[in-house]
Scaffold this active site. Structure first.
Site, PDB file in Angstrom:
ATOM      1  N   MET A  28     -28.254   4.348  49.417  1.00 23.47           N
ATOM      2  CA  MET A  28     -29.581   4.926  49.646  1.00 23.47           C
ATOM      3  C   MET A  28     -30.662   3.983  49.119  1.00 23.47           C
ATOM      4  O   MET A  28     -31.800   4.402  48.903  1.00 23.47           O
ATOM      5  CB  MET A  28     -29.686   6.305  49.007  1.00 23.47           C
ATOM      6  CG  MET A  28     -28.782   7.336  49.658  1.00 23.47           C
ATOM      7  SD  MET A  28     -29.318   9.051  49.444  1.00 23.47           S
ATOM      8  CE  MET A  28     -29.245   9.210  47.674  1.00 23.47           C
ATOM      9  N   LEU A  31     -31.316  -0.748  44.989  1.00 22.53           N
ATOM     10  CA  LEU A  31     -30.059  -1.393  44.635  1.00 22.53           C
ATOM     11  C   LEU A  31     -30.071  -1.921  43.197  1.00 22.53           C
ATOM     12  O   LEU A  31     -31.073  -2.454  42.724  1.00 22.53           O
ATOM     13  CB  LEU A  31     -29.780  -2.548  45.595  1.00 22.53           C
ATOM     14  CG  LEU A  31     -29.737  -2.189  47.092  1.00 22.53           C
ATOM     15  CD1 LEU A  31     -29.447  -3.434  47.913  1.00 22.53           C
ATOM     16  CD2 LEU A  31     -28.695  -1.112  47.373  1.00 22.53           C
ATOM     17  N   HIS A  35     -24.413  -1.382  42.882  1.00 19.15           N
ATOM     18  CA  HIS A  35     -24.355  -1.674  44.314  1.00 19.15           C
ATOM     19  C   HIS A  35     -23.912  -3.119  44.559  1.00 19.15           C
ATOM     20  O   HIS A  35     -23.139  -3.399  45.477  1.00 19.15           O
ATOM     21  CB  HIS A  35     -25.729  -1.465  44.962  1.00 19.15           C
ATOM     22  CG  HIS A  35     -26.242  -0.070  44.885  1.00 19.15           C
ATOM     23  ND1 HIS A  35     -27.301   0.276  44.082  1.00 19.15           N
ATOM     24  CD2 HIS A  35     -25.839   1.072  45.496  1.00 19.15           C
ATOM     25  CE1 HIS A  35     -27.543   1.573  44.210  1.00 19.15           C
ATOM     26  NE2 HIS A  35     -26.673   2.077  45.063  1.00 19.15           N
ATOM     27  N   LYS A 148     -18.286   6.158  39.984  1.00 17.48           N
ATOM     28  CA  LYS A 148     -19.265   6.975  39.255  1.00 17.48           C
ATOM     29  C   LYS A 148     -19.424   8.339  39.927  1.00 17.48           C
ATOM     30  O   LYS A 148     -19.494   9.366  39.269  1.00 17.48           O
ATOM     31  CB  LYS A 148     -20.623   6.276  39.189  1.00 17.48           C
ATOM     32  CG  LYS A 148     -21.664   7.087  38.402  1.00 17.48           C
ATOM     33  CD  LYS A 148     -23.016   6.430  38.403  1.00 17.48           C
ATOM     34  CE  LYS A 148     -23.784   6.717  39.653  1.00 17.48           C
ATOM     35  NZ  LYS A 148     -24.287   8.114  39.724  1.00 17.48           N
ATOM     36  N   ASP A 149     -19.484   8.333  41.255  1.00 15.56           N
ATOM     37  CA  ASP A 149     -19.530   9.578  42.022  1.00 15.56           C
ATOM     38  C   ASP A 149     -18.097   9.932  42.415  1.00 15.56           C
ATOM     39  O   ASP A 149     -17.724   9.888  43.594  1.00 15.56           O
ATOM     40  CB  ASP A 149     -20.418   9.413  43.250  1.00 15.56           C
ATOM     41  CG  ASP A 149     -21.867   9.140  42.866  1.00 15.56           C
ATOM     42  OD1 ASP A 149     -22.522  10.059  42.373  1.00 15.56           O
ATOM     43  OD2 ASP A 149     -22.315   7.987  43.035  1.00 15.56           O
ATOM     44  N   LEU A 183     -24.815   2.845  35.659  1.00 14.21           N
ATOM     45  CA  LEU A 183     -26.034   2.463  36.359  1.00 14.21           C
ATOM     46  C   LEU A 183     -26.313   3.463  37.470  1.00 14.21           C
ATOM     47  O   LEU A 183     -25.421   3.858  38.209  1.00 14.21           O
ATOM     48  CB  LEU A 183     -25.890   1.056  36.943  1.00 14.21           C
ATOM     49  CG  LEU A 183     -25.688  -0.069  35.925  1.00 14.21           C
ATOM     50  CD1 LEU A 183     -25.707  -1.413  36.634  1.00 14.21           C
ATOM     51  CD2 LEU A 183     -26.753  -0.035  34.839  1.00 14.21           C
ATOM     52  N   SER A 184     -27.563   3.892  37.565  1.00 10.26           N
ATOM     53  CA  SER A 184     -27.956   4.894  38.548  1.00 10.26           C
ATOM     54  C   SER A 184     -29.437   4.740  38.847  1.00 10.26           C
ATOM     55  O   SER A 184     -30.220   4.362  37.955  1.00 10.26           O
ATOM     56  CB  SER A 184     -27.681   6.304  38.008  1.00 10.26           C
ATOM     57  OG  SER A 184     -28.271   7.293  38.839  1.00 10.26           O
ATOM     58  N   SER A 185     -29.824   5.042  40.084  1.00  7.97           N
ATOM     59  CA  SER A 185     -31.239   5.006  40.438  1.00  7.97           C
ATOM     60  C   SER A 185     -32.037   6.003  39.603  1.00  7.97           C
ATOM     61  O   SER A 185     -33.228   5.795  39.337  1.00  7.97           O
ATOM     62  CB  SER A 185     -31.409   5.314  41.930  1.00  7.97           C
ATOM     63  OG  SER A 185     -30.746   4.340  42.708  1.00  7.97           O
TER      64      SER A 185
END
Length: 254
Positions: A28, A31, A35, A148-149, A183-185
């Site tokens: 999405m 990045l 990613h 992570k997901d 790490l995440s947006s």
């Protein structure tokens, strides 16, 4: 790097890549190094790599989350070029949902109704539907998803098997910052104080404490705990603070 915005054009490109192995990295955008690790794995495994950036509205059960999702397309495109991605696919909503989301992938398995499925109603319907569409559009040999997901990863693997797709879903290790936070947006929305404090969530999840003890310690530190549970040798958790929701999971070694 080819930049493509229409389904018709990407299908034409895929047809021309018939003799090459193709890897897909669906994202999405916004990045980060997580990613990047997926893209590098795809580049290593395949002749050609397709990166997709599409902020999928159907997987957001919270409109505020959708409205606040960071859009960094210029930086994302620059990173994709630097990594030597072959094709960047940037579809609009109408390209992905010509039916306006009237046809959906619905999974009634128990696993889709717990954890994220419980706290984010219809989330996985949106995720599985868009992933199926992207797999059908690009027909990759392999597609890359982060651990992570974890729940998403396992459901996507199950879906590809259920629909008899030829794509191999490749799990990739969670990439973490220096404080062990995945790490995440969403991390971009945390204040420096809470970004540092958030690492306690991951450290406790990875501790030898029981799930009950972890919950209590997090609550004492000001976290709102949605769940800390163990399932199939995995410990999964979700917390909220500063109106931001974070998830994490670790493998539990018996």
């Amino acid at each position: 790097m080819q930049i493509v915005k229409s389904v018709k054009e990407i299908k034409s490109i895929i047809k021309a890549l018939n003799n090459y192995s193709v890897g897909l990295v669906p994202t999405m955008g916004n990045l980060h190094q997580g990613h990047t690790s997926l893209i590098k794995k795809s580049l290593e495994d395949n002749d050609k790599t397709i990166l997709t950036i599409f902020v999928n509205p159907t997987q957001f059960n919270n409109k505020e989350d959708l409205d606040n999702y960071p859009i960094t397309l210029v930086a994302d495109q620059s990173l994709a070029e630097k990594l030597r991605v072959d094709v960047l696919f940037l579809p609009q909503y109408e390209e992905i949902y010509p039916d306006n989301f009237s046809f959906k992938v619905i999974n009634n398995d128990y696993f889709s109704e717990i954890f994220e499925g419980k706290y984010r109603p219809n989330h996985f319907t949106g995720v599985l539907t868009v992933v199926l569409k992207l797999l059908l559009i690009t027909r990759p040999n392999k597609a890359y998803f982060g651990e992570k997901d974890y729940q998403q990863l396992k459901l996507v693997q199950a879906m590809t098997k259920a629909f008899l797709l030829d794509t191999d879903i490749v799990p990739c290790k969670t990439i973490r910052n220096e404080d062990n936070l995945p790490l995440s947006s969403r991390n971009n929305r945390l204040s420096p104080y809470w970004l540092k404090k958030a690492s306690l969530f991951s450290r406790l999840l990875n501790s030898g404490l029981s799930t009950h003890e972890i919950k209590n310690k997090l609550v004492q530190k000001g976290f709102k705990v949605e769940y800390i549970e163990e399932y199939n040798n995995r410990r999964l958790g979700a917390v909220k603070f500063e109106n931001i929701r974070l998830i994490d999971n670790i493998e539990v070694k018996k």
